[in-house]
Design an enzyme around this catalytic site. Sequence first.
Site, short mmCIF file in Angstrom:
data_model
loop_
_atom_site.label_atom_id
_atom_site.label_comp_id
_atom_site.label_asym_id
_atom_site.label_seq_id
_atom_site.Cartn_x
_atom_site.Cartn_y
_atom_site.Cartn_z
N LYS A 54 0.97 -0.93 0.14
CA LYS A 54 -0.07 0.03 -0.08
C LYS A 54 0.89 1.15 -0.03
O LYS A 54 0.72 2.27 -0.72
CB LYS A 54 -0.80 -0.01 1.04
CG LYS A 54 -2.17 -0.62 1.03
CD LYS A 54 -2.83 -1.16 2.31
CE LYS A 54 -3.76 -2.06 2.49
NZ LYS A 54 -4.53 -2.74 3.72
N GLN A 98 -5.23 -1.59 9.42
CA GLN A 98 -5.25 -2.63 8.76
C GLN A 98 -5.72 -3.98 9.72
O GLN A 98 -5.51 -4.06 11.08
CB GLN A 98 -3.65 -3.42 8.48
CG GLN A 98 -3.51 -4.62 7.95
CD GLN A 98 -3.76 -4.52 6.44
OE1 GLN A 98 -4.10 -3.54 5.74
NE2 GLN A 98 -4.38 -6.03 6.17
N ASP A 121 -11.68 2.94 3.69
CA ASP A 121 -11.59 1.56 3.53
C ASP A 121 -13.11 1.38 3.52
O ASP A 121 -13.69 0.09 3.21
CB ASP A 121 -11.19 1.18 4.87
CG ASP A 121 -10.38 -0.05 5.04
OD1 ASP A 121 -10.17 -0.50 3.72
OD2 ASP A 121 -9.91 -0.76 5.82
N1 GUN Z 1 -7.18 -6.58 5.67
C1 GUN Z 1 -7.40 -7.44 4.63
N2 GUN Z 1 -8.22 -6.81 3.73
C2 GUN Z 1 -8.33 -5.41 4.24
C3 GUN Z 1 -8.82 -4.42 3.80
O1 GUN Z 1 -9.48 -4.27 2.83
N3 GUN Z 1 -8.91 -3.30 4.57
C4 GUN Z 1 -8.48 -3.42 5.93
N4 GUN Z 1 -8.37 -2.28 6.72
N5 GUN Z 1 -7.63 -4.59 6.44
C5 GUN Z 1 -7.89 -5.77 5.48
#
Ligand code: GUN
Length: 297
Positions: A54, A98, A121
């Site tokens: 990311k 996350q 998100d």
């Molecule tokens: N963990 C796996 N996929 C995601 C996501 O799309 N957002 C977040 N915050 N955590 C994740």
Amino acid sequence: MTARVIDGKAYAAKLRGLIGEGVESFKSETGHVPGLAVVLVGEDPASRVYVANKAKQTVEVGMASFEYKLPADTAQDTLVALVDELNARDDVDGILVQLPLPGHLDELAVIDRIHPDKDVDGLHVVSAGRLVAGLPGHVSCTPLGCMMLIKDTLGADIGGKEAVVIGRSILVGKPVAQLLLAANCTVTMAHSRTKDLANVVRRADIVVAAVGRAEMVKADWIKPGACVIDVGINRVPSAVEGKTRLVGDVAYAECAEVADSITPVPGGVGPMTIACLLHNTLQAARMRRGMEMDKRF
Ligand code: GUN
């Protein structure tokens, strides 16, 4: 006949190119750099890889990346205080915590502390509520990526199609079902308690598999000519001793013989998630400064 392979990797690369252009025009119009803050708690190896990717892709499209790595034993109050600080910062347009968080932390309470304007998100209850109400708002990244691939493959008008979503998670199943409904599909949400799942899936023109069970969806579940979107990422033992490989929730090779189009794993939905996160961050930056959404996407 073998299905068309839906190339999420190529689509995501094209999308990141457009986002890069959008970031440039945003910078020249406002003098601001869109900023994304990502918070990782603990040492989960898969999460570390996601977070590193990311950060890399955020910088590549010209945005600012702020990374926070906290120890696994971080207290709820400390994490909430960090979210409050990020909510207040003008140079942070989007915040992502996350998931999964370590077991002692209350995930929903943390997510709901994020200011809805910065919820890139799309997991905040306000974002979920806006989606159900049909109001504009942040849409969670993987479901948004699924919709982009479906519309790119089948055309923008998917109204009237039968869609079956397997899985009812907050991250994927529920929001993707809402998006399909908003696109005028007839939507069925299937899950672990669904009776005769094979028969339910067999009526689908569009199948979205998001259950987290390796290669569960078989060829005889698929209606000939269906579009199959595989959100699963499952690590299984490979033929080589001691090695593993990634597979989806769909038995790819056999389903590709029946479907019209299908996403591979890896290289299908996966790359779309981060591209959509960057898309949401650019839109958040624009909205926070009173600008219209960028309509290119
Ligand atoms: N963990 C796996 N996929 C995601 C996501 O799309 N957002 C977040 N915050 N955590 C994740």
